[in-house]
Design a protein around this motif. Structure first.
Motif, PDB file in Angstrom:
ATOM      1  N   GLY A   4      30.484   4.532  38.508  1.00 22.82           N
ATOM      2  CA  GLY A   4      29.111   4.856  38.887  1.00 22.82           C
ATOM      3  C   GLY A   4      28.882   6.347  38.996  1.00 22.82           C
ATOM      4  O   GLY A   4      27.841   6.856  38.581  1.00 22.82           O
ATOM      5  N   ALA A   5      29.859   7.057  39.535  1.00 27.18           N
ATOM      6  CA  ALA A   5      29.736   8.510  39.656  1.00 27.18           C
ATOM      7  C   ALA A   5      29.729   9.166  38.286  1.00 27.18           C
ATOM      8  O   ALA A   5      28.965  10.105  38.044  1.00 27.18           O
ATOM      9  CB  ALA A   5      30.879   9.061  40.503  1.00 27.18           C
ATOM     10  N   ALA A   8      26.356   8.601  36.887  1.00 29.39           N
ATOM     11  CA  ALA A   8      25.363   9.460  37.552  1.00 29.39           C
ATOM     12  C   ALA A   8      25.423  10.875  36.993  1.00 29.39           C
ATOM     13  O   ALA A   8      24.383  11.497  36.754  1.00 29.39           O
ATOM     14  CB  ALA A   8      25.603   9.475  39.071  1.00 29.39           C
ATOM     15  N   HIS A  34      25.463  -0.062  35.819  1.00 24.87           N
ATOM     16  CA  HIS A  34      26.005   1.034  36.626  1.00 24.87           C
ATOM     17  C   HIS A  34      24.886   1.906  37.181  1.00 24.87           C
ATOM     18  O   HIS A  34      24.900   2.273  38.362  1.00 24.87           O
ATOM     19  CB  HIS A  34      26.961   1.889  35.801  1.00 24.87           C
ATOM     20  CG  HIS A  34      28.259   1.229  35.504  1.00 24.87           C
ATOM     21  ND1 HIS A  34      29.249   1.849  34.790  1.00 24.87           N
ATOM     22  CD2 HIS A  34      28.750   0.008  35.820  1.00 24.87           C
ATOM     23  CE1 HIS A  34      30.278   1.036  34.675  1.00 24.87           C
ATOM     24  NE2 HIS A  34      29.996  -0.081  35.287  1.00 24.87           N
ATOM     25  N   VAL A  38      23.866   2.593  41.114  1.00 23.17           N
ATOM     26  CA  VAL A  38      23.757   3.938  41.688  1.00 23.17           C
ATOM     27  C   VAL A  38      22.400   4.095  42.370  1.00 23.17           C
ATOM     28  O   VAL A  38      22.311   4.590  43.502  1.00 23.17           O
ATOM     29  CB  VAL A  38      23.961   5.029  40.611  1.00 23.17           C
ATOM     30  CG1 VAL A  38      23.576   6.404  41.136  1.00 23.17           C
ATOM     31  CG2 VAL A  38      25.398   5.029  40.122  1.00 23.17           C
ATOM     32  N   LYS A  41      22.457   2.004  45.640  1.00 19.69           N
ATOM     33  CA  LYS A  41      23.329   2.563  46.677  1.00 19.69           C
ATOM     34  C   LYS A  41      22.749   3.827  47.302  1.00 19.69           C
ATOM     35  O   LYS A  41      22.942   4.080  48.490  1.00 19.69           O
ATOM     36  CB  LYS A  41      24.706   2.881  46.104  1.00 19.69           C
ATOM     37  CG  LYS A  41      25.564   1.663  45.901  1.00 19.69           C
ATOM     38  CD  LYS A  41      26.930   2.045  45.380  1.00 19.69           C
ATOM     39  CE  LYS A  41      27.785   0.807  45.179  1.00 19.69           C
ATOM     40  NZ  LYS A  41      29.147   1.162  44.742  1.00 19.69           N
ATOM     41  N   ILE A  50      18.159  10.581  40.320  1.00 18.65           N
ATOM     42  CA  ILE A  50      19.609  10.752  40.167  1.00 18.65           C
ATOM     43  C   ILE A  50      19.897  12.140  39.617  1.00 18.65           C
ATOM     44  O   ILE A  50      20.763  12.854  40.122  1.00 18.65           O
ATOM     45  CB  ILE A  50      20.216   9.691  39.230  1.00 18.65           C
ATOM     46  CG1 ILE A  50      20.116   8.288  39.822  1.00 18.65           C
ATOM     47  CG2 ILE A  50      21.691  10.021  38.936  1.00 18.65           C
ATOM     48  CD1 ILE A  50      20.573   7.182  38.879  1.00 18.65           C
TER      49      ILE A  50
END
Length: 66
Positions: A4-5, A8, A34, A38, A41, A50
């Protein structure tokens, strides 16, 4: 770095889902999932948020080509 990071960061770099999915072993639906996770979350509404978060955190300078 978690998936996910990495997604992002790619969104923060302005990459589309299709561009992110061009990475081996990823499909566009996987990337969409994904990015959606993100967003959920972090309590964000869209990809622009984002990108702004990644930019403001200084993460665009910090990594390779996710």
């Amino acid at each position: 770095m978690r998936a996910g990071a990495r997604r992002a960061l790619a969104v923060g770099r302005g990459r589309s889902n299709a561009e992110i999915a061009a990475t081996p072993y990823l499909s566009v639906p996987t990337v969409k999932a994904h990015v959606s996770r993100v967003l959920a979350k972090l309590g964000l509404d869209n990809r622009v948020q984002i990108a702004l978060l990644v930019h403001d955190a200084g993460l665009l300078d910090a990594g390779g080509g996710a």
